[in-house]
Design a protein around this motif. Sequence first.
Motif, PDB file in Angstrom:
ATOM      1  N   ARG A  70       0.822  -1.213   0.000  1.00 27.64           N
ATOM      2  CA  ARG A  70       0.000   0.000   0.000  1.00 27.64           C
ATOM      3  C   ARG A  70       0.853   1.258   0.000  1.00 27.64           C
ATOM      4  N   PHE A  71       0.454   2.231  -0.809  1.00 26.05           N
ATOM      5  CA  PHE A  71       1.050   3.566  -0.778  1.00 26.05           C
ATOM      6  C   PHE A  71      -0.060   4.576  -1.020  1.00 26.05           C
ATOM      7  N   ILE A  72       0.204   5.845  -0.686  1.00 26.13           N
ATOM      8  CA  ILE A  72      -0.856   6.855  -0.704  1.00 26.13           C
ATOM      9  C   ILE A  72      -0.428   8.074  -1.515  1.00 26.13           C
ATOM     10  N   ILE A  73      -1.329   8.544  -2.346  1.00 26.04           N
ATOM     11  CA  ILE A  73      -1.124   9.765  -3.119  1.00 26.04           C
ATOM     12  C   ILE A  73      -2.125  10.808  -2.611  1.00 26.04           C
ATOM     13  N   VAL A  83      -8.181  18.417 -10.557  1.00 23.02           N
ATOM     14  CA  VAL A  83      -7.234  17.899  -9.575  1.00 23.02           C
ATOM     15  C   VAL A  83      -5.957  18.724  -9.630  1.00 23.02           C
ATOM     16  N   SER A  84      -5.407  19.046  -8.469  1.00 19.31           N
ATOM     17  CA  SER A  84      -4.133  19.775  -8.406  1.00 19.31           C
ATOM     18  C   SER A  84      -3.323  19.255  -7.225  1.00 19.31           C
ATOM     19  N   ASN A  85      -2.127  19.775  -7.090  1.00 15.84           N
ATOM     20  CA  ASN A  85      -1.226  19.452  -5.963  1.00 15.84           C
ATOM     21  C   ASN A  85      -1.117  17.952  -5.724  1.00 15.84           C
ATOM     22  N   ILE A  86      -0.843  17.220  -6.767  1.00 14.28           N
ATOM     23  CA  ILE A  86      -0.708  15.766  -6.671  1.00 14.28           C
ATOM     24  C   ILE A  86       0.697  15.461  -6.156  1.00 14.28           C
ATOM     25  N   ARG A  87       0.758  14.688  -5.071  1.00 17.89           N
ATOM     26  CA  ARG A  87       2.070  14.356  -4.501  1.00 17.89           C
ATOM     27  C   ARG A  87       1.967  13.066  -3.702  1.00 17.89           C
ATOM     28  N   PRO A  88       3.098  12.383  -3.536  1.00 15.65           N
ATOM     29  CA  PRO A  88       3.085  11.179  -2.694  1.00 15.65           C
ATOM     30  C   PRO A  88       2.921  11.566  -1.223  1.00 15.65           C
ATOM     31  N   ARG A  89       2.063  10.872  -0.533  1.00 15.68           N
ATOM     32  CA  ARG A  89       1.913  11.087   0.911  1.00 15.68           C
ATOM     33  C   ARG A  89       2.645   9.997   1.682  1.00 15.68           C
ATOM     34  N   LYS A  90       2.500   8.770   1.217  1.00 14.65           N
ATOM     35  CA  LYS A  90       3.246   7.637   1.777  1.00 14.65           C
ATOM     36  C   LYS A  90       3.846   6.901   0.588  1.00 14.65           C
ATOM     37  N   SER A  91       5.120   7.113   0.373  1.00 20.13           N
ATOM     38  CA  SER A  91       5.790   6.595  -0.812  1.00 20.13           C
ATOM     39  C   SER A  91       6.205   5.141  -0.616  1.00 20.13           C
ATOM     40  N   LEU A  92       6.158   4.402  -1.712  1.00 23.23           N
ATOM     41  CA  LEU A  92       6.642   3.026  -1.718  1.00 23.23           C
ATOM     42  C   LEU A  92       7.864   2.905  -2.622  1.00 23.23           C
ATOM     43  N   HIS A  93       7.797   3.572  -3.759  1.00 30.38           N
ATOM     44  CA  HIS A  93       8.901   3.571  -4.732  1.00 30.38           C
ATOM     45  C   HIS A  93       8.659   4.751  -5.674  1.00 30.38           C
ATOM     46  N   PRO A  94       9.688   5.489  -6.045  1.00 26.07           N
ATOM     47  CA  PRO A  94       9.496   6.664  -6.910  1.00 26.07           C
ATOM     48  C   PRO A  94       8.788   6.360  -8.234  1.00 26.07           C
ATOM     49  N   LEU A  95       9.054   5.206  -8.826  1.00 26.34           N
ATOM     50  CA  LEU A  95       8.390   4.864 -10.086  1.00 26.34           C
ATOM     51  C   LEU A  95       6.895   4.619  -9.888  1.00 26.34           C
ATOM     52  N   LEU A  96       6.536   3.991  -8.770  1.00 27.24           N
ATOM     53  CA  LEU A  96       5.117   3.763  -8.477  1.00 27.24           C
ATOM     54  C   LEU A  96       4.416   5.078  -8.167  1.00 27.24           C
ATOM     55  N   ASP A  97       5.113   5.948  -7.433  1.00 26.49           N
ATOM     56  CA  ASP A  97       4.552   7.272  -7.138  1.00 26.49           C
ATOM     57  C   ASP A  97       4.267   8.037  -8.422  1.00 26.49           C
ATOM     58  N   MET A 125      -7.564  15.230  -0.522  1.00 24.66           N
ATOM     59  CA  MET A 125      -7.943  13.835  -0.356  1.00 24.66           C
ATOM     60  C   MET A 125      -6.705  12.951  -0.467  1.00 24.66           C
ATOM     61  N   ASP A 126      -6.655  11.922   0.351  1.00 23.46           N
ATOM     62  CA  ASP A 126      -5.614  10.907   0.266  1.00 23.46           C
ATOM     63  C   ASP A 126      -6.197   9.701  -0.436  1.00 23.46           C
ATOM     64  N   ILE A 127      -5.554   9.273  -1.514  1.00 14.31           N
ATOM     65  CA  ILE A 127      -6.026   8.135  -2.303  1.00 14.31           C
ATOM     66  C   ILE A 127      -5.071   6.969  -2.072  1.00 14.31           C
ATOM     67  N   PRO A 128      -5.546   5.899  -1.438  1.00 12.88           N
ATOM     68  CA  PRO A 128      -4.681   4.732  -1.221  1.00 12.88           C
ATOM     69  C   PRO A 128      -4.573   3.891  -2.505  1.00 12.88           C
ATOM     70  N   PHE A 129      -3.399   3.390  -2.763  1.00  3.09           N
ATOM     71  CA  PHE A 129      -3.138   2.515  -3.895  1.00  3.09           C
ATOM     72  C   PHE A 129      -2.631   1.183  -3.366  1.00  3.09           C
ATOM     73  N   LYS A 130      -3.142   0.109  -3.948  1.00  2.00           N
ATOM     74  CA  LYS A 130      -2.659  -1.244  -3.634  1.00  2.00           C
ATOM     75  C   LYS A 130      -2.812  -2.043  -4.926  1.00  2.00           C
ATOM     76  N   ILE A 131      -1.772  -2.045  -5.719  1.00  6.32           N
ATOM     77  CA  ILE A 131      -1.811  -2.670  -7.048  1.00  6.32           C
ATOM     78  C   ILE A 131      -1.310  -4.106  -6.919  1.00  6.32           C
ATOM     79  N   LYS A 132      -2.141  -5.052  -7.334  1.00  7.58           N
ATOM     80  CA  LYS A 132      -1.798  -6.474  -7.152  1.00  7.58           C
ATOM     81  C   LYS A 132      -1.288  -7.150  -8.413  1.00  7.58           C
ATOM     82  N   ARG A 133      -1.495  -6.506  -9.572  1.00  5.37           N
ATOM     83  CA  ARG A 133      -1.092  -7.188 -10.815  1.00  5.37           C
ATOM     84  C   ARG A 133       0.319  -6.887 -11.207  1.00  5.37           C
TER      85      ARG A 133
END
Length: 133
Positions: A70-73, A83-97, A125-133
């Motif tokens: 899980r990581f959060i944008i 949408v504006s001010n898009i940034r990583p909030r909880k980074s997992l890897h720079p490429l995923l961010d 808003m914080d959008i959680p990402f959890k990519i399984k593929r």
Amino acid sequence: MRALRLLLLLLAFGAISKSSYAQTDSLGVGPFFTGTLPQFRQGGDAGLIKFINSNFIWPEAAPDSLKGKRFIISIVIEADGTVSNIRPRKSLHPLLDAEAMRVMLLTSGMWLPSELDGKKYEMIMDIPFKIKR
């Protein structure tokens, strides 16, 4: 009598200080937000998840061991639904961010903004990402 005056004075001061906590912020929002939160136009939360899963492309150089983590944008939904001010909030890897930020930029204009008393406002808003593929 003097003690009673002091007690009344302290109680009055306490009431004044409590009322100052209940003052509204710059949006006119008190301690609880009673308006509507931003919503993704194409199906709400379920639609956003579907959109993310359809548009997120796993970067080839990103480690496969991070799949399912899980990581959060963080984004700002503006009053016009962009949408504006898009940034990583909880980074997992720079490429995923970077890929997640690209996908969130694609959602610009696809949001119903936050609304209170008929007026539209921007909201973070914080959008959680959890990519399984």
